[in-house]
Design an enzyme around this catalytic site. Structure first.
Site, short mmCIF file in Angstrom:
data_model
loop_
_atom_site.label_atom_id
_atom_site.label_comp_id
_atom_site.label_asym_id
_atom_site.label_seq_id
_atom_site.Cartn_x
_atom_site.Cartn_y
_atom_site.Cartn_z
CG ASN A 9 24.78 3.95 8.84
OD1 ASN A 9 24.71 2.74 9.08
ND2 ASN A 9 25.62 4.77 9.46
CD1 TRP A 10 18.82 1.09 7.13
CD2 TRP A 10 18.51 -1.13 7.32
NE1 TRP A 10 17.95 0.71 6.14
CE2 TRP A 10 17.75 -0.65 6.24
CE3 TRP A 10 18.46 -2.49 7.62
CZ2 TRP A 10 16.95 -1.50 5.46
CZ3 TRP A 10 17.68 -3.33 6.85
CH2 TRP A 10 16.93 -2.83 5.77
CE LYS A 11 23.98 6.00 12.36
NZ LYS A 11 24.22 7.20 13.16
CG HIS A 96 29.47 6.12 10.75
ND1 HIS A 96 29.31 6.47 12.08
CD2 HIS A 96 28.43 6.65 10.08
CE1 HIS A 96 28.19 7.18 12.18
NE2 HIS A 96 27.64 7.30 11.00
CD GLU A 98 27.15 6.11 14.97
OE1 GLU A 98 26.86 5.04 14.41
OE2 GLU A 98 26.40 7.11 14.96
CD GLU A 168 27.61 10.50 8.23
OE1 GLU A 168 26.39 10.42 8.00
OE2 GLU A 168 28.23 9.65 8.88
N GLY A 174 22.58 12.11 14.75
CA GLY A 174 21.63 11.61 15.74
C GLY A 174 21.27 12.63 16.80
CB SER A 214 20.05 15.63 12.23
OG SER A 214 20.53 15.07 13.44
P1 PGA Z 1 21.54 10.49 11.55
O1 PGA Z 1 22.85 9.62 11.26
O2 PGA Z 1 20.87 10.72 10.22
O3 PGA Z 1 20.71 9.66 12.48
O4 PGA Z 1 22.00 11.77 12.17
C1 PGA Z 1 23.63 9.84 10.13
C2 PGA Z 1 24.78 8.87 10.08
O5 PGA Z 1 25.35 8.59 11.16
O6 PGA Z 1 25.14 8.35 9.01
#
Ligand code: PGA
Length: 251
Positions: A9-11, A96, A98, A168, A174, A214
């Site tokens: 997931n490049w965000k 997600h 976010e 998640e 993150g 992470s």
């Molecule tokens: P992360 O993000 O690996 O940077 O913790 C995972 C995600 O949000 O899909």
């Protein structure tokens, strides 16, 4: 049987040029060294059609990170599931944390997105997970259960079979903090049991449940070794081919 999947997931990272470079680098590495799992990359919308053109579809699936909850029309700035599909990609990440927390996406909205994604022949990678306070209050089981029930359990068993789940824990995204392999296995088994209670054991056994938060080359192997962890959804470590491939090679 269910697939093992490592999805990136490049965000909101990488401009078009940088994104194409990363996709190409990854494609070259995986071509030379075939992965033992399905690999997917989730890019920003503007990268989708070009990335879909340059990667070898047999090696890498391409995913959007969101789609609209409406079919089409006057929704400035939105991108529909049908537009996503028309770029040549096959997946879409939905729900997600976010999106849920910064953009107010509720289970009700996500239900619409899931239906539109499926109607357009996209595979939803549906994210669920609790925040730290919920984990500390030992509410994580009920939180993920209601996210699954409200976002997905309107689907028929046959349609549910097209969903990929990604657990998640928000406190691990993150942050550098990862769920322990025991914590991951415990909740993944619970998620599979929740699916089995609704759709039966066969559907549950065929559902891929990814871990995200992470995940990195140094911990992927012990996370993926668990019976109910079928791969990962990777944020930060998906932005460098070397790290992402390090995770893929955990399989
Ligand atoms: P992360 O993000 O690996 O940077 O913790 C995972 C995600 O949000 O899909």
């Amino acid at each position: 049987m269910r697939q093992n999947i490592v999805a990136g997931n490049w965000k909101m990272n990488k401009n078009l040029e940088e994104g194409l470079e990363l996709a190409k680098e990854l494609n070259d590495i995986l071509k030379a060294n075939k992965p033992n799992c399905k690999v997917v990359i989730g890019t920003p919308f503007i990268h989708l059609s070009k990335v879909a053109e340059i990667v070898d579809k047999e090696l890498i699936g391409v995913s959007a990170q969101n789609c609209a909850d409406k079919v089409s029309g006057a929704y400035t700035g939105e991108v529909s599931a049908s537009m996503v599909k028309s770029t040549g990609v096959d997946y879409v990440i939905l729900g997600h944390s976010e999106r849920r927390s910064y953009y107010g996406e509720t289970n009700e909205i996500l239900k619409e997105k899931v239906d539109l994604a499926l109607a357009n022949d996209l595979t939803p990678i549906f994210c669920i997970g609790e925040v730290l306070e919920e984990r500390e209050a030992e509410k994580h089981f009920e939180v993920v259960k209601s996210q699954i029930e409200e976002g997905l359990f309107h689907l028929s068993a046959e349609t549910f079979g097209k969903i990929v789940l990604a657990y998640e824990p928000v406190w691990a995204i993150g942050t550098g903090k990862t769920a322990s392999p025991e914590q991951a296995q415990e909740i993944h088994a619970f998620i599979r049991k929740t699916v089995a209670e609704k759709y039966g054991k066969e559907v549950a056994d065929n559902t891929s449940i990814l871990y995200g938060g992470s995940c990195k080359p140094s911990n992927a192997k012990e996370l993926f070794a668990n019976a109910d962890v079928d791969g990962g959804l990777i944020g930060g470590a998906a932005l460098k081919a070397e790290d992402f491939v390090g995770i893929i090679s955990a399989f």
